[in-house]
Scaffold this motif. Structure first.
Motif, short mmCIF file in Angstrom:
data_model
loop_
_atom_site.label_atom_id
_atom_site.label_comp_id
_atom_site.label_asym_id
_atom_site.label_seq_id
_atom_site.Cartn_x
_atom_site.Cartn_y
_atom_site.Cartn_z
N ARG A 81 23.15 0.13 -0.46
CA ARG A 81 21.82 0.33 0.11
C ARG A 81 21.22 1.64 -0.37
NH1 ARG A 81 23.51 -1.71 6.16
NH2 ARG A 81 23.88 -3.87 5.50
N LYS A 82 19.92 1.70 -0.36
CA LYS A 82 19.14 2.89 -0.76
C LYS A 82 19.32 3.22 -2.24
CE LYS A 82 19.20 4.86 3.88
NZ LYS A 82 17.92 4.49 4.39
N GLU A 83 19.63 2.20 -3.05
CA GLU A 83 19.74 2.40 -4.50
C GLU A 83 18.68 1.61 -5.26
OE1 GLU A 83 23.69 2.03 -6.18
OE2 GLU A 83 24.60 2.63 -4.29
N GLY A 84 17.75 0.99 -4.54
CA GLY A 84 16.67 0.26 -5.19
C GLY A 84 16.90 -1.23 -5.33
N ALA A 114 15.36 -1.86 9.58
CA ALA A 114 14.56 -1.11 8.62
C ALA A 114 13.20 -1.74 8.33
CB ALA A 114 15.35 -0.91 7.32
N HIS A 116 10.53 -0.26 8.05
CA HIS A 116 9.83 0.60 7.11
C HIS A 116 10.02 0.14 5.66
CE1 HIS A 116 13.88 2.31 7.57
NE2 HIS A 116 13.76 2.66 6.32
N PHE A 117 11.13 -0.53 5.38
CA PHE A 117 11.37 -1.07 4.04
C PHE A 117 10.23 -2.02 3.66
CE2 PHE A 117 12.77 -4.85 1.70
CZ PHE A 117 13.15 -4.29 0.49
N THR A 120 6.96 -0.07 3.13
CA THR A 120 7.02 0.65 1.86
C THR A 120 6.74 -0.27 0.68
OG1 THR A 120 8.63 2.21 2.77
CG2 THR A 120 8.55 2.03 0.37
N ASN A 121 7.08 -1.54 0.83
CA ASN A 121 6.88 -2.51 -0.25
C ASN A 121 5.59 -3.31 -0.09
OD1 ASN A 121 9.34 -2.58 -2.19
ND2 ASN A 121 10.19 -2.23 -0.16
#
Length: 147
Positions: A81-84, A114, A116-117, A120-121
């Motif tokens: 996670r959090k690697e794109g 999440a 917010h994910f 953000t997208n």
């Protein structure tokens, strides 16, 4: 326990329904929906994140129909996670959907997953069910895939 509302027809509780019973309900609803909204042209969208040995570390499961992409599941193992990967899965799913003529996308998630994910997208919240589960919310997001 069963309840008869009409002679020869009853409502029966079934904790473990047979495949045919479930299929009858699904087929009936699909047929009605298509009679009202037109052919689904349902196609799956399946994208996997796999390591060198072929172990699945996450992915996205969805489908396209009626000009929409529905993202049903998006999950990644904690170590990646959090690697794109999530954003890349989303971009690829949206590209597939555009190629199939889709103009919009939607999904639902929980406030602890999440949200917010999605924002953000480029996804915007359009619905919320507070207290599902207690202390959290179920949240629906959508995004225009054009313009």
């Amino acid at each position: 326990m069963s309840i008869a509302l009409r002679e020869g027809i009853e409502i029966v509780e079934d904790a473990v329904p047979e495949f045919e019973a479930v299929g009858a309900i699904q087929r009936g609803l699909h047929e009605f929906n298509q009679s009202m909204g037109g052919s689904y042209d349902r196609e799956p969208v399946t994208l996997l994140v796999q390591d060198a040995e072929g172990k699945t570390l996450g992915g996205l499961l969805g489908l396209t129909f009626w000009g929409w992409l529905f993202i049903d599941w998006l999950w990644l193992a904690p170590e990646i996670r959090k690697e794109g990967f999530g954003g890349e899965l989303l971009k690829r799913a949206e590209a597939i959907a555009r190629d199939r003529g889709c103009t919009n996308a939607y999904t639902d998630t929980f406030s602890f997953q999440a949200p917010h994910f999605w924002e953000t997208n480029g996804y915007a919240e359009f619905g919320r069910l507070d207290g599902m589960p207690a202390g959290h919310a179920r949240v629906w997001f959508k995004k225009a895939l054009t313009g």
